[in-house]
Design a protein around this motif. Structure first.
Motif, PDB file in Angstrom:
ATOM      1  N   ALA A 138       4.553   9.509   1.200  1.00  0.00           N
ATOM      2  CA  ALA A 138       4.138   8.689   2.337  1.00  0.00           C
ATOM      3  C   ALA A 138       5.363   8.430   3.193  1.00  0.00           C
ATOM      4  CB  ALA A 138       3.500   7.377   1.882  1.00  0.00           C
ATOM      5  N   ALA A 139       5.212   8.557   4.509  1.00  0.00           N
ATOM      6  CA  ALA A 139       6.355   8.376   5.406  1.00  0.00           C
ATOM      7  C   ALA A 139       5.864   7.941   6.776  1.00  0.00           C
ATOM      8  CB  ALA A 139       7.178   9.653   5.529  1.00  0.00           C
ATOM      9  N   PHE A 140       6.516   6.909   7.328  1.00  0.00           N
ATOM     10  CA  PHE A 140       6.284   6.513   8.715  1.00  0.00           C
ATOM     11  C   PHE A 140       6.864   7.567   9.656  1.00  0.00           C
ATOM     12  CE2 PHE A 140       5.508   2.147   7.218  1.00  0.00           C
ATOM     13  CZ  PHE A 140       4.497   1.755   8.094  1.00  0.00           C
ATOM     14  N   ASN A 141       6.201   7.739  10.775  1.00  0.00           N
ATOM     15  CA  ASN A 141       6.733   8.614  11.810  1.00  0.00           C
ATOM     16  C   ASN A 141       7.958   7.935  12.429  1.00  0.00           C
ATOM     17  OD1 ASN A 141       7.238  10.247  14.058  1.00  0.00           O
ATOM     18  ND2 ASN A 141       5.063  10.619  14.422  1.00  0.00           N
ATOM     19  N   PRO A 142       9.145   8.549  12.369  1.00  0.00           N
ATOM     20  CA  PRO A 142      10.337   7.884  12.908  1.00  0.00           C
ATOM     21  C   PRO A 142      10.297   7.673  14.413  1.00  0.00           C
ATOM     22  CG  PRO A 142      10.825  10.153  12.324  1.00  0.00           C
ATOM     23  CD  PRO A 142       9.448   9.876  11.822  1.00  0.00           C
TER      24      PRO A 142
ATOM     25  N   HIS B 294      17.394   1.944   4.066  1.00  0.00           N
ATOM     26  CA  HIS B 294      16.951   1.738   5.442  1.00  0.00           C
ATOM     27  C   HIS B 294      18.146   1.445   6.335  1.00  0.00           C
ATOM     28  CE1 HIS B 294      14.738  -0.088   8.859  1.00  0.00           C
ATOM     29  NE2 HIS B 294      13.787   0.744   8.476  1.00  0.00           N
ATOM     30  N   GLU B 295      18.131   2.073   7.496  1.00  0.00           N
ATOM     31  CA  GLU B 295      19.290   1.985   8.387  1.00  0.00           C
ATOM     32  C   GLU B 295      19.398   0.617   9.048  1.00  0.00           C
ATOM     33  OE1 GLU B 295      21.161   4.404  12.222  1.00  0.00           O
ATOM     34  OE2 GLU B 295      19.165   4.885  11.454  1.00  0.00           O
ATOM     35  N   LYS B 296      18.291   0.098   9.571  1.00  0.00           N
ATOM     36  CA  LYS B 296      18.361  -1.155  10.325  1.00  0.00           C
ATOM     37  C   LYS B 296      18.518  -2.366   9.414  1.00  0.00           C
ATOM     38  CE  LYS B 296      16.119  -3.555  14.148  1.00  0.00           C
ATOM     39  NZ  LYS B 296      14.980  -3.540  15.115  1.00  0.00           N
ATOM     40  N   LEU B 297      17.821  -2.370   8.294  1.00  0.00           N
ATOM     41  CA  LEU B 297      17.916  -3.504   7.368  1.00  0.00           C
ATOM     42  C   LEU B 297      19.178  -3.461   6.529  1.00  0.00           C
ATOM     43  CD1 LEU B 297      14.256  -3.732   6.003  1.00  0.00           C
ATOM     44  CD2 LEU B 297      15.248  -4.872   7.985  1.00  0.00           C
ATOM     45  N   ASN B 298      19.732  -2.259   6.332  1.00  0.00           N
ATOM     46  CA  ASN B 298      20.854  -2.048   5.409  1.00  0.00           C
ATOM     47  C   ASN B 298      20.488  -2.569   4.018  1.00  0.00           C
ATOM     48  OD1 ASN B 298      23.351  -1.178   4.538  1.00  0.00           O
ATOM     49  ND2 ASN B 298      24.433  -3.023   5.227  1.00  0.00           N
ATOM     50  N   GLN B 299      19.353  -2.120   3.539  1.00  0.00           N
ATOM     51  CA  GLN B 299      18.858  -2.502   2.220  1.00  0.00           C
ATOM     52  C   GLN B 299      18.379  -1.250   1.495  1.00  0.00           C
ATOM     53  OE1 GLN B 299      15.960  -5.662   2.593  1.00  0.00           O
ATOM     54  NE2 GLN B 299      17.212  -6.779   4.071  1.00  0.00           N
ATOM     55  N   ILE B 300      18.483  -1.264   0.172  1.00  0.00           N
ATOM     56  CA  ILE B 300      18.090  -0.136  -0.669  1.00  0.00           C
ATOM     57  C   ILE B 300      16.833  -0.529  -1.426  1.00  0.00           C
ATOM     58  CG2 ILE B 300      18.773   1.402  -2.541  1.00  0.00           C
ATOM     59  CD1 ILE B 300      21.677   0.958  -1.724  1.00  0.00           C
ATOM     60  N   ILE B 301      15.796   0.283  -1.297  1.00  0.00           N
ATOM     61  CA  ILE B 301      14.536   0.035  -1.986  1.00  0.00           C
ATOM     62  C   ILE B 301      14.363   1.096  -3.054  1.00  0.00           C
ATOM     63  CG2 ILE B 301      12.043  -0.239  -1.728  1.00  0.00           C
ATOM     64  CD1 ILE B 301      14.141  -0.472   1.351  1.00  0.00           C
ATOM     65  N   THR B 302      13.971   0.682  -4.252  1.00  0.00           N
ATOM     66  CA  THR B 302      13.796   1.595  -5.377  1.00  0.00           C
ATOM     67  C   THR B 302      12.407   1.412  -5.975  1.00  0.00           C
ATOM     68  OG1 THR B 302      14.676   0.035  -7.007  1.00  0.00           O
ATOM     69  CG2 THR B 302      16.257   1.463  -5.883  1.00  0.00           C
TER      70      THR B 302
ATOM     71  N   ALA C  42       3.401   3.846 -12.164  1.00  0.00           N
ATOM     72  CA  ALA C  42       4.702   4.223 -11.610  1.00  0.00           C
ATOM     73  C   ALA C  42       4.650   4.336 -10.097  1.00  0.00           C
ATOM     74  CB  ALA C  42       5.145   5.550 -12.218  1.00  0.00           C
ATOM     75  N   VAL C  43       5.695   3.834  -9.444  1.00  0.00           N
ATOM     76  CA  VAL C  43       5.838   3.926  -7.990  1.00  0.00           C
ATOM     77  C   VAL C  43       6.487   5.263  -7.668  1.00  0.00           C
ATOM     78  CG1 VAL C  43       6.824   2.858  -5.944  1.00  0.00           C
ATOM     79  CG2 VAL C  43       6.055   1.426  -7.833  1.00  0.00           C
ATOM     80  N   THR C  44       5.795   6.104  -6.911  1.00  0.00           N
ATOM     81  CA  THR C  44       6.248   7.477  -6.668  1.00  0.00           C
ATOM     82  C   THR C  44       6.828   7.696  -5.279  1.00  0.00           C
ATOM     83  OG1 THR C  44       3.986   8.045  -6.017  1.00  0.00           O
ATOM     84  CG2 THR C  44       4.610   8.431  -8.317  1.00  0.00           C
ATOM     85  N   THR C  45       6.505   6.862  -4.315  1.00  0.00           N
ATOM     86  CA  THR C  45       6.999   7.069  -2.952  1.00  0.00           C
ATOM     87  C   THR C  45       7.035   5.743  -2.221  1.00  0.00           C
ATOM     88  OG1 THR C  45       6.650   8.285  -0.886  1.00  0.00           O
ATOM     89  CG2 THR C  45       4.695   7.573  -2.075  1.00  0.00           C
ATOM     90  N   MET C  46       7.897   5.650  -1.213  1.00  0.00           N
ATOM     91  CA  MET C  46       8.048   4.440  -0.409  1.00  0.00           C
ATOM     92  C   MET C  46       8.392   4.837   1.014  1.00  0.00           C
ATOM     93  SD  MET C  46      10.400   2.183  -2.960  1.00  0.00           S
ATOM     94  CE  MET C  46      11.669   3.410  -2.700  1.00  0.00           C
ATOM     95  N   THR C  47       8.050   3.973   1.947  1.00  0.00           N
ATOM     96  CA  THR C  47       8.422   4.193   3.336  1.00  0.00           C
ATOM     97  C   THR C  47       8.469   2.866   4.060  1.00  0.00           C
ATOM     98  OG1 THR C  47       7.843   5.342   5.386  1.00  0.00           O
ATOM     99  CG2 THR C  47       6.021   4.611   4.006  1.00  0.00           C
ATOM    100  N   LEU C  48       9.414   2.765   4.990  1.00  0.00           N
ATOM    101  CA  LEU C  48       9.578   1.587   5.845  1.00  0.00           C
ATOM    102  C   LEU C  48       9.512   2.041   7.293  1.00  0.00           C
ATOM    103  CD1 LEU C  48      12.368  -0.655   4.279  1.00  0.00           C
ATOM    104  CD2 LEU C  48      10.220  -1.485   5.200  1.00  0.00           C
ATOM    105  N   ASP C  49       8.853   1.258   8.134  1.00  0.00           N
ATOM    106  CA  ASP C  49       8.836   1.609   9.549  1.00  0.00           C
ATOM    107  C   ASP C  49      10.229   1.433  10.142  1.00  0.00           C
ATOM    108  OD1 ASP C  49       8.945  -1.103   9.452  1.00  0.00           O
ATOM    109  OD2 ASP C  49       7.500  -1.460  11.049  1.00  0.00           O
ATOM    110  N   PRO C  50      10.518   2.051  11.282  1.00  0.00           N
ATOM    111  CA  PRO C  50      11.876   1.990  11.838  1.00  0.00           C
ATOM    112  C   PRO C  50      12.396   0.575  12.068  1.00  0.00           C
ATOM    113  CG  PRO C  50      10.614   3.703  12.944  1.00  0.00           C
ATOM    114  CD  PRO C  50       9.648   2.970  12.060  1.00  0.00           C
ATOM    115  N   SER C  51      11.506  -0.377  12.362  1.00  0.00           N
ATOM    116  CA  SER C  51      11.959  -1.749  12.571  1.00  0.00           C
ATOM    117  C   SER C  51      12.202  -2.495  11.273  1.00  0.00           C
ATOM    118  CB  SER C  51      10.925  -2.516  13.407  1.00  0.00           C
ATOM    119  OG  SER C  51       9.692  -2.611  12.714  1.00  0.00           O
TER     120      SER C  51
END
Length: 590
Positions: free
Chosen positions: A163-167, A414-422, A103-112
């Motif tokens: 897990a989270a990228f530093n904004p 994600h704000e910049k991509l305007n995409q939803i990751i699940t 199971a995938v429990t966490t996700m993070t995308l860098d600001p770009s």
């Protein structure tokens, strides 16, 4: 010319000469990623709900091809409304990543939006780069186990909670495995800082330098790129400097009011509000005793600014917690199957409460999140559906299946991509996007040409030379001499492997000496005797080599010559055979 078909001639005759490059049909490629089913469900009004309950049951035998009444216009209007809802949110297309085993429990995308990191209960982090992926090569380029330190011995592996990228500094990633020691990783997965573990034998947790129990959640400070906060099962929230892992910067001790808890309870979630849109800088925590506590993000942390003791049912895991972009609204997802909306300016009673089945019993990292503009709220469900809620009423604006029959655990918009990751319980990561609304990310991957697969990418078409060549790989000519065809592995790799005589095909590799059954090598004894000093001593007996100097040392002593004239002679007592040569025994008085 009579009967000349010009169209047929154009189809038959080529339009150009020379090397022709096959163009990529981007539109058809994107259409293949279109989702099969997107269901828009709007909450019915009270009158409509009464009408629905009064309708007779529709039997399966009834035909659906009955003549339409005058209600066709209203049906068309509903269809148009559904299509409008689909266009409003980026959920029309999807890209699926199957890089985990559990199971995938966490996700993070860098600001770009260039790098995606996913964590799972298979104890690994998967790193993905959208720029290097194509429709035929959707995979992770690196796998990292964050609970094992580099260069250390084998350790136990643990699931990844957060897990989270530093904004503010995309080169740092906060990773929380199921241990008492969170970590700061680089964007390439290398451990930069490991926070220390506290002393579990100290009663006052303010004196410990770190957590003494498992850490459950974490968050970056939105205004200071050096600070982050972690919530643990030891009833504390600790604020760290990302560059200093030897001790925390601040300790927030949560004192539970529940009888029999001895003032301690597990912290389940933490969120840090961003003041970028004029709101207050607040830190909100959730605990297992059902309480929500709000602190000032700038400190001091001696006393909370607001607290709700019974925000959710006691002993239920409040897994989801998020703060709106303006810092005025807080949304919580409790283990009591409710979602509640709170106002930070009147943090006593919830503004809105709705029922929603929780998945925190099986997956404690199930989250809930505001959209980048706080115009919507996204959350997953036990049935694998993505719910997009109205933040004012918490009623669904869109409900779409992502992984049916498999729980949807974590979501990210994600704000910049305007995409939803699940991320789902079946180890799948879905990237939902819209070609017209979304930029880069999955839209960039699906618009690329598929990577041309080389013959070597198929293991069934290659030959393993470690076990030698089989007879099927050799073609025998008419003269009886074996001939290796150009399709063999050795022909495609002229500098890899060994020749028939056992030498390397690579001319840069030095020749290795032959290995004989008697010894690994046969060195030249004459060369060793002449070149290596004192090499002949290895064939001598060391006792004989020392005793040959005994007579010379006695006649001409070098070190004791100065004492030759003054050295006294040893005088020993003469003993008869009758005397006892043993030591005299001491007589004891009685």
């Amino acid at each position: 010319m009579d009967g000349f078909d010009e169209e047929a001639f154009k189809k038959f005759f080529p339009s150009g000469f020379g090397k022709q490059e096959a163009a990529v049909d981007v539109e058809s490629q994107i259409n293949r990623s279109k989702r099969a089913e997107v269901v828009a469900q709007k909450p019915p009004t009270d009158n409509e709900a009464q009408q629905v309950t009064a309708l007779p049951e529709i039997k399966p035998e009834q035909s659906l091809q009955e003549p339409k009444d005058s209600d066709d216009d209203s049906d068309d209007d509903d269809d148009s409304d559904d299509s409008d809802d689909e266009d409003e949110f980026p959920v029309s297309h999807e890209m699926v990543l199957k890089t985990h085993e559990r199971a995938v429990t966490t996700m993070t995308l860098d600001p770009s939006g260039a790098r995606l990191i996913t964590g799972s209960t298979d104890c690994t982090l998967k790193l993905h780069d959208f720029a290097s992926m194509t429709p035929s090569t959707i995979r992770a380029f690196k796998s990292v186990d964050p609970s094992i330190k580099k260069g250390s011995a084998a350790q136990d592996t643990h699931a990844v909670h957060y897990a989270a990228f530093n904004p503010l500094s995309p080169s740092h990633v906060l990773v929380i495995p199921a241990t008492a020691q969170p970590r700061i990783l680089s964007r390439d997965g290398e451990t930069l800082t490991e926070f220390v573990k506290g002393d579990m034998y100290l009663r006052d947790l303010n004196n410990t330098k770190g957590h003494i129990a498992e850490v459950t959640s974490g968050v970056w400070c939105p205004s200071n790129y050096n600070l982050c906060a972690t919530a643990g099962s030891d009833s504390t929230v600790r604020i760290w400097d990302a560059n200093m892992g030897r001790s925390q910067k601040e300790v927030i001790m949560h004192k539970s009011k529940v009888a029999g808890s001895a003032g301690r309870t597990k912290m389940t979630a933490v969120a840090w509000g961003s003041p970028k849109q004029g709101g207050a800088n607040v830190l909100v925590t959730a605990a297992l005793d059902g309480s929500l506590t709000m602190w000032s993000g700038n400190g001091p942390f001696h006393r909370p600014s607001a607290e709700v003791r019974e925000a959710h049912t006691r002993d239920t895991w409040t897994s989801g917690l998020d703060i709106s972009a303006d810092g005025r609204l807080v949304i919580s997802r409790g283990g009591d199957d409710t979602i509640k909306l709170w106002d930070t300016r009147k943090f006593k009673t919830p503004i809105t409460t709705v029922s929603h089945a929780s998945t925190s019993a099986r997956f404690p990292t199930s989250n809930i999140q505001f959209s980048p503009t706080s115009a919507s709220v996204i959350v997953g469900s036990e049935t694998g559906h993505l719910h997009i809620l109205n933040p004012a009423t918490l009623k669904p604006e869109l409900v779409t299946p992502v992984t049916p029959s498999s729980a949807l655990i974590t979501v990210l918009w994600h704000e910049k991509l305007n995409q939803i990751i699940t991320g789902s319980a079946n180890a799948e990561t879905h990237v939902l996007y819209n070609p017209t609304m979304s930029t880069k990310g999955a839209a960039l991957v699906m618009s690329k040409a598929p990577k041309r697969r080389h013959m070597d990418d198929n293991p069934t078409l290659t030959t393993d030379l470690t076990s030698g060549l089989s007879g099927d790989s050799v073609v025998v000519g008419s003269n009886g001499v074996p001939q290796y065809t150009s399709a063999t592995w050795s022909a495609r790799h002229p500098t890899v492997g060994l020749t028939a005589s056992g030498r390397s095909r690579d001319p840069r590799r030095p020749h290795m000496p032959a290995v004989t059954p008697f010894a690994k090598s046969q060195p030249d004894e004459k060369h060793i005797r002449e070149s290596i000093p004192l090499s002949s001593m290895r064939d001598e007996d060391p006792r004989e080599a020392l005793l040959k100097y005994a007579e010379k040392a006695e006649k001409d002593p070098i070190f004791t010559r100065a004492y030759k004239e003054t050295q006294p002679n040893a005088i020993y007592a003469e003993l008869s055979d009758e005397e006892d040569k043993g030591p005299q025994k001491k007589k004891f008085r009685r």
